[in-house]
Motif scaffolding. Structure first.
Motif, PDB file in Angstrom:
ATOM      1  N   MET A 173       0.847  -1.192   0.000  1.00 23.62           N
ATOM      2  CA  MET A 173       0.000   0.000   0.000  1.00 23.62           C
ATOM      3  C   MET A 173       0.885   1.245   0.000  1.00 23.62           C
ATOM      4  SD  MET A 173      -2.727   1.210   2.909  1.00 23.62           S
ATOM      5  CE  MET A 173      -3.321  -0.470   3.077  1.00 23.62           C
ATOM      6  N   THR A 174       0.556   2.210  -0.844  1.00 25.10           N
ATOM      7  CA  THR A 174       1.364   3.421  -0.937  1.00 25.10           C
ATOM      8  C   THR A 174       0.485   4.657  -0.719  1.00 25.10           C
ATOM      9  OG1 THR A 174       1.007   3.728  -3.310  1.00 25.10           O
ATOM     10  CG2 THR A 174       2.839   2.287  -2.647  1.00 25.10           C
ATOM     11  N   PHE A 175       1.154   5.764  -0.399  1.00 25.30           N
ATOM     12  CA  PHE A 175       0.430   7.025  -0.270  1.00 25.30           C
ATOM     13  C   PHE A 175      -0.236   7.401  -1.601  1.00 25.30           C
ATOM     14  CE2 PHE A 175       3.571   8.039   3.245  1.00 25.30           C
ATOM     15  CZ  PHE A 175       2.626   7.937   4.254  1.00 25.30           C
ATOM     16  N   THR A 176       0.435   7.098  -2.696  1.00 22.11           N
ATOM     17  CA  THR A 176      -0.128   7.422  -4.009  1.00 22.11           C
ATOM     18  C   THR A 176      -1.443   6.683  -4.238  1.00 22.11           C
ATOM     19  OG1 THR A 176       2.053   7.839  -4.968  1.00 22.11           O
ATOM     20  CG2 THR A 176       0.266   7.334  -6.495  1.00 22.11           C
ATOM     21  N   GLN A 177      -1.487   5.401  -3.886  1.00 25.11           N
ATOM     22  CA  GLN A 177      -2.729   4.638  -4.038  1.00 25.11           C
ATOM     23  C   GLN A 177      -3.843   5.220  -3.176  1.00 25.11           C
ATOM     24  OE1 GLN A 177      -1.410   0.737  -2.929  1.00 25.11           O
ATOM     25  NE2 GLN A 177      -0.353   0.355  -4.878  1.00 25.11           N
ATOM     26  N   LEU A 178      -3.517   5.598  -1.954  1.00 23.06           N
ATOM     27  CA  LEU A 178      -4.528   6.186  -1.062  1.00 23.06           C
ATOM     28  C   LEU A 178      -5.010   7.531  -1.596  1.00 23.06           C
ATOM     29  CD1 LEU A 178      -2.996   5.367   2.440  1.00 23.06           C
ATOM     30  CD2 LEU A 178      -4.902   4.220   1.295  1.00 23.06           C
ATOM     31  N   GLU A 179      -4.091   8.309  -2.157  1.00 22.20           N
ATOM     32  CA  GLU A 179      -4.484   9.603  -2.712  1.00 22.20           C
ATOM     33  C   GLU A 179      -5.399   9.424  -3.914  1.00 22.20           C
ATOM     34  OE1 GLU A 179      -2.524  13.882  -4.006  1.00 22.20           O
ATOM     35  OE2 GLU A 179      -1.267  12.094  -4.000  1.00 22.20           O
ATOM     36  N   VAL A 180      -5.072   8.461  -4.780  1.00 18.79           N
ATOM     37  CA  VAL A 180      -5.937   8.173  -5.929  1.00 18.79           C
ATOM     38  C   VAL A 180      -7.332   7.763  -5.440  1.00 18.79           C
ATOM     39  CG1 VAL A 180      -6.324   6.602  -7.871  1.00 18.79           C
ATOM     40  CG2 VAL A 180      -4.053   7.585  -7.485  1.00 18.79           C
ATOM     41  N   PHE A 181      -7.392   6.900  -4.444  1.00 20.08           N
ATOM     42  CA  PHE A 181      -8.662   6.453  -3.877  1.00 20.08           C
ATOM     43  C   PHE A 181      -9.454   7.642  -3.321  1.00 20.08           C
ATOM     44  CE2 PHE A 181     -10.604   4.544   0.155  1.00 20.08           C
ATOM     45  CZ  PHE A 181     -11.812   4.256  -0.462  1.00 20.08           C
ATOM     46  N   ALA A 182      -8.801   8.514  -2.566  1.00 16.70           N
ATOM     47  CA  ALA A 182      -9.484   9.649  -1.951  1.00 16.70           C
ATOM     48  C   ALA A 182     -10.015  10.616  -3.003  1.00 16.70           C
ATOM     49  CB  ALA A 182      -8.535  10.369  -0.991  1.00 16.70           C
ATOM     50  N   VAL A 183      -9.208  10.895  -4.016  1.00 18.27           N
ATOM     51  CA  VAL A 183      -9.644  11.827  -5.070  1.00 18.27           C
ATOM     52  C   VAL A 183     -10.769  11.219  -5.892  1.00 18.27           C
ATOM     53  CG1 VAL A 183      -8.949  13.052  -7.163  1.00 18.27           C
ATOM     54  CG2 VAL A 183      -7.433  13.023  -5.173  1.00 18.27           C
ATOM     55  N   LEU A 184     -10.658   9.939  -6.225  1.00 16.48           N
ATOM     56  CA  LEU A 184     -11.698   9.274  -7.001  1.00 16.48           C
ATOM     57  C   LEU A 184     -13.019   9.245  -6.231  1.00 16.48           C
ATOM     58  CD1 LEU A 184     -12.586   7.753  -9.502  1.00 16.48           C
ATOM     59  CD2 LEU A 184     -11.560   5.674  -8.565  1.00 16.48           C
ATOM     60  N   ALA A 185     -12.948   9.019  -4.933  1.00 15.87           N
ATOM     61  CA  ALA A 185     -14.161   9.046  -4.110  1.00 15.87           C
ATOM     62  C   ALA A 185     -14.784  10.432  -4.115  1.00 15.87           C
ATOM     63  CB  ALA A 185     -13.830   8.620  -2.682  1.00 15.87           C
ATOM     64  N   ARG A 186     -13.954  11.459  -4.209  1.00 14.27           N
ATOM     65  CA  ARG A 186     -14.447  12.836  -4.167  1.00 14.27           C
ATOM     66  C   ARG A 186     -15.069  13.263  -5.496  1.00 14.27           C
ATOM     67  NH1 ARG A 186      -9.990  15.369  -2.938  1.00 14.27           N
ATOM     68  NH2 ARG A 186      -9.539  16.589  -4.792  1.00 14.27           N
ATOM     69  N   VAL A 187     -14.408  12.971  -6.598  1.00 16.56           N
ATOM     70  CA  VAL A 187     -14.881  13.487  -7.891  1.00 16.56           C
ATOM     71  C   VAL A 187     -15.748  12.486  -8.652  1.00 16.56           C
ATOM     72  CG1 VAL A 187     -12.870  14.978  -8.036  1.00 16.56           C
ATOM     73  CG2 VAL A 187     -12.837  12.772  -9.212  1.00 16.56           C
ATOM     74  N   SER A 192      -5.466   5.161 -17.090  1.00 13.32           N
ATOM     75  CA  SER A 192      -5.049   3.782 -16.799  1.00 13.32           C
ATOM     76  C   SER A 192      -4.240   3.722 -15.507  1.00 13.32           C
ATOM     77  CB  SER A 192      -4.227   3.220 -17.965  1.00 13.32           C
ATOM     78  OG  SER A 192      -3.041   3.972 -18.169  1.00 13.32           O
ATOM     79  N   GLY A 193      -3.495   4.808 -15.207  1.00 12.85           N
ATOM     80  CA  GLY A 193      -2.750   4.872 -13.946  1.00 12.85           C
ATOM     81  C   GLY A 193      -3.679   4.899 -12.754  1.00 12.85           C
ATOM     82  N   VAL A 194      -4.812   5.607 -12.896  1.00 15.73           N
ATOM     83  CA  VAL A 194      -5.826   5.643 -11.833  1.00 15.73           C
ATOM     84  C   VAL A 194      -6.394   4.244 -11.615  1.00 15.73           C
ATOM     85  CG1 VAL A 194      -8.104   6.526 -11.180  1.00 15.73           C
ATOM     86  CG2 VAL A 194      -6.424   8.055 -12.256  1.00 15.73           C
ATOM     87  N   SER A 195      -6.784   3.589 -12.713  1.00 12.44           N
ATOM     88  CA  SER A 195      -7.363   2.244 -12.609  1.00 12.44           C
ATOM     89  C   SER A 195      -6.373   1.260 -11.985  1.00 12.44           C
ATOM     90  CB  SER A 195      -7.773   1.750 -13.998  1.00 12.44           C
ATOM     91  OG  SER A 195      -8.766   2.582 -14.549  1.00 12.44           O
ATOM     92  N   HIS A 196      -5.102   1.365 -12.394  1.00 15.40           N
ATOM     93  CA  HIS A 196      -4.077   0.452 -11.875  1.00 15.40           C
ATOM     94  C   HIS A 196      -3.880   0.652 -10.370  1.00 15.40           C
ATOM     95  CE1 HIS A 196      -0.621  -2.172 -11.973  1.00 15.40           C
ATOM     96  NE2 HIS A 196       0.162  -1.226 -11.461  1.00 15.40           N
ATOM     97  N   ALA A 197      -3.834   1.917  -9.929  1.00 14.68           N
ATOM     98  CA  ALA A 197      -3.636   2.195  -8.497  1.00 14.68           C
ATOM     99  C   ALA A 197      -4.791   1.642  -7.667  1.00 14.68           C
ATOM    100  CB  ALA A 197      -3.492   3.706  -8.276  1.00 14.68           C
ATOM    101  N   ILE A 198      -6.028   1.826  -8.147  1.00 13.11           N
ATOM    102  CA  ILE A 198      -7.192   1.320  -7.419  1.00 13.11           C
ATOM    103  C   ILE A 198      -7.194  -0.205  -7.388  1.00 13.11           C
ATOM    104  CG2 ILE A 198      -9.717   1.165  -7.427  1.00 13.11           C
ATOM    105  CD1 ILE A 198      -8.642   3.844  -6.434  1.00 13.11           C
ATOM    106  N   LYS A 199      -6.863  -0.828  -8.510  1.00  9.65           N
ATOM    107  CA  LYS A 199      -6.833  -2.287  -8.563  1.00  9.65           C
ATOM    108  C   LYS A 199      -5.794  -2.846  -7.599  1.00  9.65           C
ATOM    109  CE  LYS A 199      -6.419  -6.184 -11.774  1.00  9.65           C
ATOM    110  NZ  LYS A 199      -6.226  -6.604 -13.191  1.00  9.65           N
ATOM    111  N   GLN A 200      -4.618  -2.234  -7.550  1.00  8.32           N
ATOM    112  CA  GLN A 200      -3.569  -2.687  -6.618  1.00  8.32           C
ATOM    113  C   GLN A 200      -4.018  -2.545  -5.172  1.00  8.32           C
ATOM    114  OE1 GLN A 200      -0.093  -0.349  -7.918  1.00  8.32           O
ATOM    115  NE2 GLN A 200       0.900  -2.284  -8.470  1.00  8.32           N
ATOM    116  N   LEU A 201      -4.657  -1.409  -4.870  1.00 10.63           N
ATOM    117  CA  LEU A 201      -5.102  -1.171  -3.497  1.00 10.63           C
ATOM    118  C   LEU A 201      -6.185  -2.175  -3.106  1.00 10.63           C
ATOM    119  CD1 LEU A 201      -4.887   0.611  -0.979  1.00 10.63           C
ATOM    120  CD2 LEU A 201      -6.576   2.145  -2.006  1.00 10.63           C
ATOM    121  N   GLU A 202      -7.126  -2.427  -3.997  1.00 10.52           N
ATOM    122  CA  GLU A 202      -8.190  -3.388  -3.700  1.00 10.52           C
ATOM    123  C   GLU A 202      -7.618  -4.797  -3.538  1.00 10.52           C
ATOM    124  OE1 GLU A 202     -12.203  -1.551  -5.747  1.00 10.52           O
ATOM    125  OE2 GLU A 202     -10.802  -2.632  -7.043  1.00 10.52           O
TER     126      GLU A 202
END
Length: 293
Positions: free
Chosen positions: A1-15, A30-40
């Motif tokens: 888990m990385t800060f970048t993945q958490l930031e992508v998750f937080a921003v995606l939840a917001r917008v 695709s970078g957004v999708s990849h970060a969310i998939k890794q986090l999940e």
């Protein structure tokens, strides 16, 4: 888990959109999708429901969002404290505001003084209704926000007292009265608002057993003012949200007076980042000059 993945998750939840998240963060979709998939995958849960390019939180995603936001706030606080060791105040401060009451009446003075003292701190203001601001604070999406106090869920700093007032056509018979009772609205053509003060106005009328004749429902004050000035209807609004009365409109206090206190709030003041704490301290010192006539 990385800060970048958490930031992508937080921003995606917001917008709520993969493409908008990519634009906000300056990365590919695709970078957004990849970060969310890794986090999940790492967490073993589904955080978001995909609907084309948009996304909404699952139940577990909603539960974990506040934890993710909390981690990101602590990361921001860590970076700010490290900068402070070098004698530099920098970082990002996120504040939630609920419309004209705080955005136009309180924030301009506070922001001008804060940015003069801390020019390297980037302040982000997001505006929503009262209830949404409260939700953002609870989710830790925002570190500070303006609320109507008292609210036991938060640490609060009262800044100003507001009140509901009658907004009347200047030629209306009620305009000659010094104060307007709830019963005076009974059966009158009325404008309701779905903005933040709406529940307070509805409660004021309901507590007195009064039912005006609702003709319109608006969020924008400018729309409400236009219909009042034409003599089409009456309304009630928060005084701090109102501009000087335009031609054809008068304001009158309610009887009994219906006051509310506006406060700066956080989940806990003792857990704030240096930038947020500095803003609260500045607001404390500025209270006397924020009074609204």
């Amino acid at each position: 888990m990385t800060f970048t993945q958490l930031e992508v998750f937080a921003v995606l939840a917001r917008v709520g959109s993969f493409s908008r998240t990519a634009g906000v963060l300056g990365i590919s979709q695709s970078g957004v999708s990849h970060a969310i998939k890794q986090l999940e995958t790492e967490l073993g849960v589904t955080l978001l429901k995909r609907e084309g390019a948009s996304a909404t939180l699952t139940d577990v995603g909603a539960k974990l969002l506040s934890r993710a936001n909390d981690i990101l706030q602590q990361k921001e606080a860590l970076q700010q404290e490290a900068s402070a060791e070098h004698g530099i105040a920098r970082g990002t401060l996120r504040i939630a505001s609920f419309g004209a009451t705080s955005s136009l009446r309180l924030l301009p003075k506070l922001l001008a003084r804060f940015q003069q003292k801390y020019p390297l701190v980037e302040v982000h203001i997001e505006e929503a209704t009262d209830n949404v601001v409260v939700q953002w604070l609870l989710e830790r999406r925002m570190e500070l926000g303006f609320v109507v106090s008292p609210d036991e869920r938060f640490d609060t700093l009262p800044l100003a007292e507001d009140e509901l007032v009658a907004v009347l056509p200047s030629m209306h018979p009620l305009a000659s009265q010094s104060a307007i009772r709830a019963i005076d609205f009974h059966g009158q053509p009325f404008i309701r608002t779905s903005a933040g003060s709406g529940p307070h106005i509805d409660a004021f009328l309901a507590n007195q057993g009064v039912e005006p004749k609702t003709l319109f429902r608006f969020e924008q004050l400018t729309s409400m003012m236009g219909f009042v000035a034409q003599g089409d209807a009456l309304t009630i609004a928060a005084r701090m949200a109102l501009p000087p009365p335009p031609t054809g409109v008068v304001y009158r206090p309610l009887k009994p007076r219906c006051r509310r206190e506006i406060a700066l709030a956080a989940l806990r003041f003792d857990k704030l980042s240096p930038a947020a704490l500095a803003f609260v301290q500045l607001a404390q010192k500025s209270k006397g000059s924020l009074a609204i006539e």
